[in-house]
Design a protein around this motif. Structure first.
Motif, PDB file in Angstrom:
ATOM      1  N   VAL A 104      15.021 -10.891  53.236  1.00  0.00           N
ATOM      2  CA  VAL A 104      14.565  -9.558  53.681  1.00  0.00           C
ATOM      3  C   VAL A 104      15.744  -8.317  53.219  1.00  0.00           C
ATOM      4  CG1 VAL A 104      13.874  -8.131  55.691  1.00  0.00           C
ATOM      5  CG2 VAL A 104      12.874 -10.370  55.521  1.00  0.00           C
ATOM      6  N   LEU A 105      16.611  -8.858  53.656  1.00  0.00           N
ATOM      7  CA  LEU A 105      18.033  -7.844  53.130  1.00  0.00           C
ATOM      8  C   LEU A 105      17.831  -7.616  51.965  1.00  0.00           C
ATOM      9  CD1 LEU A 105      20.186  -6.191  54.344  1.00  0.00           C
ATOM     10  CD2 LEU A 105      21.847  -8.401  54.082  1.00  0.00           C
ATOM     11  N   TYR A 106      17.992  -8.653  50.927  1.00  0.00           N
ATOM     12  CA  TYR A 106      18.044  -8.536  49.387  1.00  0.00           C
ATOM     13  C   TYR A 106      16.830  -7.649  49.110  1.00  0.00           C
ATOM     14  CZ  TYR A 106      18.042  -9.688  44.561  1.00  0.00           C
ATOM     15  OH  TYR A 106      17.799  -9.676  43.302  1.00  0.00           O
TER      16      TYR A 106
ATOM     17  N   THR B 144       4.563 -14.000  53.979  1.00  0.00           N
ATOM     18  CA  THR B 144       5.336 -14.811  53.157  1.00  0.00           C
ATOM     19  C   THR B 144       5.629 -15.979  54.242  1.00  0.00           C
ATOM     20  OG1 THR B 144       6.199 -13.291  51.764  1.00  0.00           O
ATOM     21  CG2 THR B 144       7.669 -15.331  52.029  1.00  0.00           C
ATOM     22  N   ARG B 145       5.240 -17.394  53.724  1.00  0.00           N
ATOM     23  CA  ARG B 145       5.707 -18.550  54.636  1.00  0.00           C
ATOM     24  C   ARG B 145       6.945 -19.113  54.059  1.00  0.00           C
ATOM     25  NH1 ARG B 145       3.104 -24.009  54.848  1.00  0.00           N
ATOM     26  NH2 ARG B 145       3.420 -24.500  57.024  1.00  0.00           N
ATOM     27  N   HIS B 146       7.829 -19.368  54.756  1.00  0.00           N
ATOM     28  CA  HIS B 146       9.138 -19.898  54.270  1.00  0.00           C
ATOM     29  C   HIS B 146       9.341 -21.270  54.552  1.00  0.00           C
ATOM     30  CE1 HIS B 146      10.864 -15.927  52.975  1.00  0.00           C
ATOM     31  NE2 HIS B 146      10.232 -15.667  54.020  1.00  0.00           N
TER      32      HIS B 146
ATOM     33  N   GLY C 282      18.226 -17.940  55.909  1.00  0.00           N
ATOM     34  CA  GLY C 282      17.677 -17.565  54.473  1.00  0.00           C
ATOM     35  C   GLY C 282      16.676 -16.442  54.754  1.00  0.00           C
ATOM     36  N   ILE C 283      15.694 -16.381  55.566  1.00  0.00           N
ATOM     37  CA  ILE C 283      14.670 -15.499  55.727  1.00  0.00           C
ATOM     38  C   ILE C 283      15.270 -14.015  55.954  1.00  0.00           C
ATOM     39  CG2 ILE C 283      12.832 -14.660  56.817  1.00  0.00           C
ATOM     40  CD1 ILE C 283      12.166 -17.669  57.791  1.00  0.00           C
TER      41      ILE C 283
END
Length: 115
Positions: A12-14, A99-101, A7-8
């Motif tokens: 980042v990619l998006y 950003t803390r996921h 997900g992370i």
């Protein structure tokens, strides 16, 4: 970074792709050959963080931040967000976003160390 594409990495990619499409200059740091690195379509710098006290990586990020000033430095994924954050602060970068996921509350001692 984990060996899978989670997900992370998707986030980042998006975000980096969409910011670039909107005309922003984007640079993503990621380890050489990582799943994220292989999928990125924006400029990247191959930097890896091996632990939250990786002094070699701190020095590499300081050199990057001395060469180029950014409007914002956005970091993701523990322990990777501490090293660039320290280097950004040392280098006088502004606009730091960590950003803390994780949905769980952060312990107060960690809040102090990140501040």
């Amino acid at each position: 970074m984990p060996n899978d594409f989670g997900g992370i990495e998707r986030y980042v990619l998006y975000v980096s792709t969409e910011l670039s499409k909107r005309g922003h200059e984007v640079l993503v740091t990621s380890p050489t050959g990582s799943p994220l690195s292989r999928k990125l379509t924006v400029p990247q710098s191959h930097l890896g963080v091996h632990s939250k006290y990786d002094l070699v990586a701190v020095a590499q990020y300081i050199r990057l931040f001395q060469r180029q000033k950014f409007d914002a430095v956005v970091t993701h994924f523990s322990p990777d967000y501490l090293v660039p954050a320290w280097a950004a602060k040392i280098s006088g970068q502004r606009g730091m976003i960590l950003t803390r996921h994780v949905a769980a509350p952060m312990r107060s001692n960690r809040v102090k160390s990140y501040t």
